[in-house]
Design a protein around this motif. Sequence first.
Motif, PDB file in Angstrom:
ATOM      1  N   ARG A  32       3.992   2.936  10.067  1.00 21.14           N
ATOM      2  CA  ARG A  32       2.956   2.079   9.236  1.00 21.14           C
ATOM      3  C   ARG A  32       2.395   1.021  10.330  1.00 21.14           C
ATOM      4  NH1 ARG A  32       8.107   0.646   7.913  1.00 21.14           N
ATOM      5  NH2 ARG A  32       8.445  -1.875   7.774  1.00 21.14           N
ATOM      6  N   GLU A  62       2.338  -7.172   2.482  1.00 26.24           N
ATOM      7  CA  GLU A  62       2.785  -5.635   2.499  1.00 26.24           C
ATOM      8  C   GLU A  62       3.106  -5.000   1.519  1.00 26.24           C
ATOM      9  OE1 GLU A  62       5.433  -6.244   6.819  1.00 26.24           O
ATOM     10  OE2 GLU A  62       6.474  -6.688   4.743  1.00 26.24           O
ATOM     11  N   VAL A  64       0.951  -4.778  -0.874  1.00 25.40           N
ATOM     12  CA  VAL A  64      -0.442  -4.106  -1.198  1.00 25.40           C
ATOM     13  C   VAL A  64      -1.177  -3.414  -0.255  1.00 25.40           C
ATOM     14  CG1 VAL A  64      -0.586  -5.737  -3.377  1.00 25.40           C
ATOM     15  CG2 VAL A  64      -1.707  -6.310  -1.191  1.00 25.40           C
ATOM     16  N   LEU A  66      -1.971  -0.698   2.293  1.00 22.59           N
ATOM     17  CA  LEU A  66      -1.696   0.671   2.708  1.00 22.59           C
ATOM     18  C   LEU A  66      -1.547   0.847   4.169  1.00 22.59           C
ATOM     19  CD1 LEU A  66      -3.865   2.276  -0.036  1.00 22.59           C
ATOM     20  CD2 LEU A  66      -1.444   1.824  -0.162  1.00 22.59           C
ATOM     21  N   CYS A  97      -5.892 -12.426   0.346  1.00 25.57           N
ATOM     22  CA  CYS A  97      -6.348 -11.469  -0.468  1.00 25.57           C
ATOM     23  C   CYS A  97      -7.746 -11.017  -0.164  1.00 25.57           C
ATOM     24  CB  CYS A  97      -6.052 -11.432  -1.907  1.00 25.57           C
ATOM     25  SG  CYS A  97      -6.560  -9.975  -2.797  1.00 25.57           S
ATOM     26  N   PRO A 106      -7.565  -0.856   3.469  1.00 19.21           N
ATOM     27  CA  PRO A 106      -7.095  -0.180   2.313  1.00 19.21           C
ATOM     28  C   PRO A 106      -5.965  -0.951   1.426  1.00 19.21           C
ATOM     29  CG  PRO A 106      -6.237   0.937   4.095  1.00 19.21           C
ATOM     30  CD  PRO A 106      -7.210  -0.226   4.475  1.00 19.21           C
ATOM     31  N   LEU A 107      -6.152  -1.268   0.272  1.00 17.94           N
ATOM     32  CA  LEU A 107      -5.263  -2.032  -0.517  1.00 17.94           C
ATOM     33  C   LEU A 107      -4.872  -1.243  -1.781  1.00 17.94           C
ATOM     34  CD1 LEU A 107      -7.054  -5.709  -0.460  1.00 17.94           C
ATOM     35  CD2 LEU A 107      -5.224  -4.559   0.909  1.00 17.94           C
ATOM     36  N   SER A 108      -3.599  -1.373  -2.312  1.00 14.60           N
ATOM     37  CA  SER A 108      -3.311  -0.368  -3.329  1.00 14.60           C
ATOM     38  C   SER A 108      -3.733  -1.341  -4.705  1.00 14.60           C
ATOM     39  CB  SER A 108      -1.903  -0.355  -3.596  1.00 14.60           C
ATOM     40  OG  SER A 108      -1.109  -1.532  -3.670  1.00 14.60           O
ATOM     41  N   SER A 109      -3.753  -2.524  -4.647  1.00 16.09           N
ATOM     42  CA  SER A 109      -4.570  -3.448  -5.413  1.00 16.09           C
ATOM     43  C   SER A 109      -4.915  -4.704  -5.014  1.00 16.09           C
ATOM     44  CB  SER A 109      -3.220  -3.617  -6.784  1.00 16.09           C
ATOM     45  OG  SER A 109      -2.279  -4.326  -6.405  1.00 16.09           O
ATOM     46  N   ASP A 145      -0.448  -9.283  -9.117  1.00 16.31           N
ATOM     47  CA  ASP A 145      -1.047  -8.239  -8.813  1.00 16.31           C
ATOM     48  C   ASP A 145      -1.872  -7.850 -10.072  1.00 16.31           C
ATOM     49  OD1 ASP A 145      -0.514  -5.349 -10.238  1.00 16.31           O
ATOM     50  OD2 ASP A 145      -0.558  -4.779  -8.426  1.00 16.31           O
ATOM     51  N   SER A 147      -3.398  -4.879 -10.859  1.00 16.30           N
ATOM     52  CA  SER A 147      -3.528  -3.686 -11.561  1.00 16.30           C
ATOM     53  C   SER A 147      -2.609  -3.912 -12.944  1.00 16.30           C
ATOM     54  CB  SER A 147      -3.219  -2.666 -10.899  1.00 16.30           C
ATOM     55  OG  SER A 147      -1.889  -2.764 -10.448  1.00 16.30           O
ATOM     56  N   GLU A 148      -1.398  -4.322 -12.840  1.00 15.02           N
ATOM     57  CA  GLU A 148      -0.590  -4.388 -14.151  1.00 15.02           C
ATOM     58  C   GLU A 148      -0.016  -6.019 -14.340  1.00 15.02           C
ATOM     59  OE1 GLU A 148       2.782  -1.586 -13.766  1.00 15.02           O
ATOM     60  OE2 GLU A 148       1.278  -0.241 -12.661  1.00 15.02           O
TER      61      GLU A 148
END
Length: 194
Positions: A32, A62, A64, A66, A97, A106-109, A145, A147-148
Amino acid sequence: DLPALPVPGDTSVLAGVYGPAEAKLSKELPDRAALEVLLRPKVGLPGVLERSREQLLRQTCEAVVLGVLHPRTAITLVLQVLSDAGSLLSCCLNAACIGLLDAGLPLSSLFCGVTCALDPDGTIILDPTTRQEQEARAVLSFAIDSSERKVLMASTKGSCSIEEMQQCLAAAQRAADTIFQFYRDSVRRRYSKS
């Protein structure tokens, strides 16, 4: 003239994102990207407090970023404090952010930072000023975060009960909605073809 009293929102941090770029051999990770966060104070050299905050910021990023999409590279996030009128850690999180988002990583959220202060009678103050932080019984900062609404990072200073911490977290999660809407509006303005 008397100087204006700082109000919430007077804290500002400039973010610069560099990479993914070739990593130094000593920092290279085979699976990574290596993420480095540098926090620069408004004046002087970084100290123990900045190093501690760098670690919290790096761990949050780290969670979030990718990084597996860019193995054996380095990503450097530099945060320069321009003014500190309170709630600095959450301002750094928000700048980080937006910087990562603007750099196209690229970010997961997404994530945001929210700081709460508990004054001596237990009242929750969102986005406290430096003075409110100094007078507070406890100061809590959260990275939330998108997303959730999960907690990616929590930092506390002072003492509070578990119930008070849960109340602060609930207030921070509600405030996060406003910050995420600000992110959406900012990105829409930046990339609209008007």
